[in-house]
Scaffold this motif. Sequence first.
Motif, PDB file in Angstrom:
ATOM      1  N   VAL A 131      -4.177   5.948  -4.748  1.00 43.14           N
ATOM      2  CA  VAL A 131      -4.181   4.148  -5.027  1.00 43.14           C
ATOM      3  C   VAL A 131      -3.260   3.760  -6.810  1.00 43.14           C
ATOM      4  O   VAL A 131      -3.598   2.788  -6.556  1.00 43.14           O
ATOM      5  CB  VAL A 131      -5.468   4.797  -5.157  1.00 43.14           C
ATOM      6  CG1 VAL A 131      -6.463   4.735  -4.296  1.00 43.14           C
ATOM      7  CG2 VAL A 131      -5.554   5.856  -6.471  1.00 43.14           C
TER       8      VAL A 131
ATOM      9  N   ILE B 254      -9.704  -1.679  -0.190  1.00 44.20           N
ATOM     10  CA  ILE B 254     -10.720  -0.330   0.561  1.00 44.20           C
ATOM     11  C   ILE B 254     -12.855  -1.143   0.737  1.00 44.20           C
ATOM     12  O   ILE B 254     -12.994  -1.553  -0.028  1.00 44.20           O
ATOM     13  CB  ILE B 254     -10.810   0.453  -1.219  1.00 44.20           C
ATOM     14  CG1 ILE B 254      -9.642   0.457  -1.536  1.00 44.20           C
ATOM     15  CG2 ILE B 254     -11.391   2.159  -1.523  1.00 44.20           C
ATOM     16  CD1 ILE B 254      -8.966   1.457  -2.294  1.00 44.20           C
TER      17      ILE B 254
ATOM     18  N   TYR C 142     -15.704  -0.052  -2.013  1.00 42.53           N
ATOM     19  CA  TYR C 142     -15.771   0.126  -3.010  1.00 42.53           C
ATOM     20  C   TYR C 142     -16.278   0.534  -3.982  1.00 42.53           C
ATOM     21  O   TYR C 142     -16.983  -0.479  -4.285  1.00 42.53           O
ATOM     22  CB  TYR C 142     -14.002  -0.024  -3.122  1.00 42.53           C
ATOM     23  CG  TYR C 142     -13.282   0.159  -5.211  1.00 42.53           C
ATOM     24  CD1 TYR C 142     -12.996   1.280  -4.984  1.00 42.53           C
ATOM     25  CD2 TYR C 142     -13.309  -0.674  -6.203  1.00 42.53           C
ATOM     26  CE1 TYR C 142     -12.340   1.698  -6.156  1.00 42.53           C
ATOM     27  CE2 TYR C 142     -13.351  -0.286  -7.589  1.00 42.53           C
ATOM     28  CZ  TYR C 142     -11.997   0.758  -7.021  1.00 42.53           C
ATOM     29  OH  TYR C 142     -11.800   1.004  -8.523  1.00 42.53           O
TER      30      TYR C 142
ATOM     31  N   ASP D 226      -2.267  -3.642  -3.332  1.00 46.56           N
ATOM     32  CA  ASP D 226      -2.800  -3.231  -2.225  1.00 46.56           C
ATOM     33  C   ASP D 226      -3.945  -1.968  -2.183  1.00 46.56           C
ATOM     34  O   ASP D 226      -2.881  -0.461  -2.650  1.00 46.56           O
ATOM     35  CB  ASP D 226      -2.002  -3.376  -0.952  1.00 46.56           C
ATOM     36  CG  ASP D 226      -3.190  -3.345   0.633  1.00 46.56           C
ATOM     37  OD1 ASP D 226      -4.085  -3.170   0.695  1.00 46.56           O
ATOM     38  OD2 ASP D 226      -2.748  -3.571   1.367  1.00 46.56           O
ATOM     39  N   HIS D 227      -5.090  -1.089  -2.116  1.00 45.65           N
ATOM     40  CA  HIS D 227      -5.899  -0.067  -2.342  1.00 45.65           C
ATOM     41  C   HIS D 227      -5.680   0.457  -4.147  1.00 45.65           C
ATOM     42  O   HIS D 227      -5.030   1.848  -4.238  1.00 45.65           O
ATOM     43  CB  HIS D 227      -5.167   0.710  -1.646  1.00 45.65           C
ATOM     44  CG  HIS D 227      -6.024   0.712  -0.282  1.00 45.65           C
ATOM     45  ND1 HIS D 227      -5.583  -0.517   0.672  1.00 45.65           N
ATOM     46  CD2 HIS D 227      -6.917   1.930   0.494  1.00 45.65           C
ATOM     47  CE1 HIS D 227      -5.990  -0.381   1.409  1.00 45.65           C
ATOM     48  NE2 HIS D 227      -6.544   0.936   2.164  1.00 45.65           N
TER      49      HIS D 227
ATOM     50  N   GLN E 246       0.793  -1.187   0.244  1.00 48.90           N
ATOM     51  CA  GLN E 246       0.566  -0.496   0.143  1.00 48.90           C
ATOM     52  C   GLN E 246       0.967   1.261  -0.183  1.00 48.90           C
ATOM     53  O   GLN E 246       2.137   1.619   1.200  1.00 48.90           O
ATOM     54  CB  GLN E 246      -1.107   0.029   1.502  1.00 48.90           C
ATOM     55  CG  GLN E 246      -2.382   0.954   1.422  1.00 48.90           C
ATOM     56  CD  GLN E 246      -2.628   1.242   2.582  1.00 48.90           C
ATOM     57  OE1 GLN E 246      -3.230  -0.004   3.042  1.00 48.90           O
ATOM     58  NE2 GLN E 246      -3.843   2.837   2.797  1.00 48.90           N
TER      59      GLN E 246
END
Length: 454
Positions: A106, A195, A198, A186-187, A102
């Motif tokens: 994003v 998330i 989402y 991740d994300h 992460q």
Amino acid sequence: MSYSHSAHKPLRVLILLALILMTAILPSYAFADTPKIDSGDTAWMMVSTAFVLLMLIPGLALFYGGMVNKECVLGVLAQSFAVCCLISVLWVMYGYSFAFTQGESVYLGSASHFMLSAVGPKSISALAPTIPETVYIMFQLTFAAITCALILGAVATRIKFSSMLVFMALWFTLVYIPIAHWVWGDHGWLGGVNIDSYKGLFGMGKTLDFAGGTVVHINAGVAGLVAAFVMGKGFDFDKRRRNTPPYNIGLSLTGASLLWVGWFGFNAGSALTSGASAGMAMLVTHVATAAAAIAWTAVEWLHSKKPTVLGIISGAVAGLVAITPASGFVDVTGAFYIGIAAGVCCFLATQIKYKFKFDDTLDVFGVHCVGGIVGAILTGVFAVDAVGGTKGVLEGNMNQLFAQMLSVGVTIIYCGIVSYIILKCINATMGLSLSETDQRIGLDQAQHGEMIHG
């Protein structure tokens, strides 16, 4: 009574101390909600990783090597082997860290796992909580390596070995890593992994890409097409079309067979467990592959009056490509229709290069880009809630089709633009193509000083 009470006092104190110690320890170890490595999942993922590596060396190497002329076979084999080595090193250095951790945004991961400094024997990733992180790293490494190697089929017989290595390093860094993070990381902003609530692009939902329709195949296919245009036609483009037979279709059939078997690790392994999801992914992968091979052969038979061995194995690969994004989301019926569509569409796509005269040597665009697009879009149609937890168009969720189309568009645009810039920069500085003389001699002698005898 007073004597008895005093005699048992030390025992009571020991019991009390033991209870206090247990209450301090048990929440941390016995009752804590921490990930636990599952030996069955770990064993399956180690096998899957080996299967995906088998797809690249020797699978893809033989598949590509058998289709080129005799003077280029060793060079094409060397390309796959060298890419495997190069991407393995870059993945450990920074690829995994920026693709799967992460980050602050994003769009890209962080440098927290540079040189895998944060990874130990018992480390576990939040993305694969039942297997050691070391196994997850290796599994994703094989995906990165084969994606880069796929591109080379478009320019296999005319790219300089040195330029190929530079292009692979830059493309891996600037294209593969970001897109892998967007979809699987991740994300990431397309897949929305971890998330909460989402909604995806324009609220259409997250991108469904179980094993690499966008990340691997559309990505590689677009880069291959751009490379073919930037490098132009080989000196013998028309001649090769008419008169130059592949060196050994038997090698290509062997390579395609290894790809088929290895693809079970590619798709079923992407479940990251050895449970029901992996079993369904394996079944639908096989069904779609067989259906695509039959569909390609049927169309080719009508078009060219003969069913070729090269045709049926190309159809099988097209089916493998198309089912890849859908393998964790569709049932057998969906897999059958995806396979049929891939066989027909990819055969027709391979004929485009003759009409527009671009030199995609081994049909990377026709098979991988078009096959990936077909599979990614049809995932939005045939996704079944009972299989992958997401409904497709047939179950009333039209938004998922739009989500798939948006992710396809994003991948094509980003990969196309960045690949073009990278290729133009390399071409302007060190050159991409072999000279006409070296192309006539062939990769084997011109680049490696070796040749196949007999």
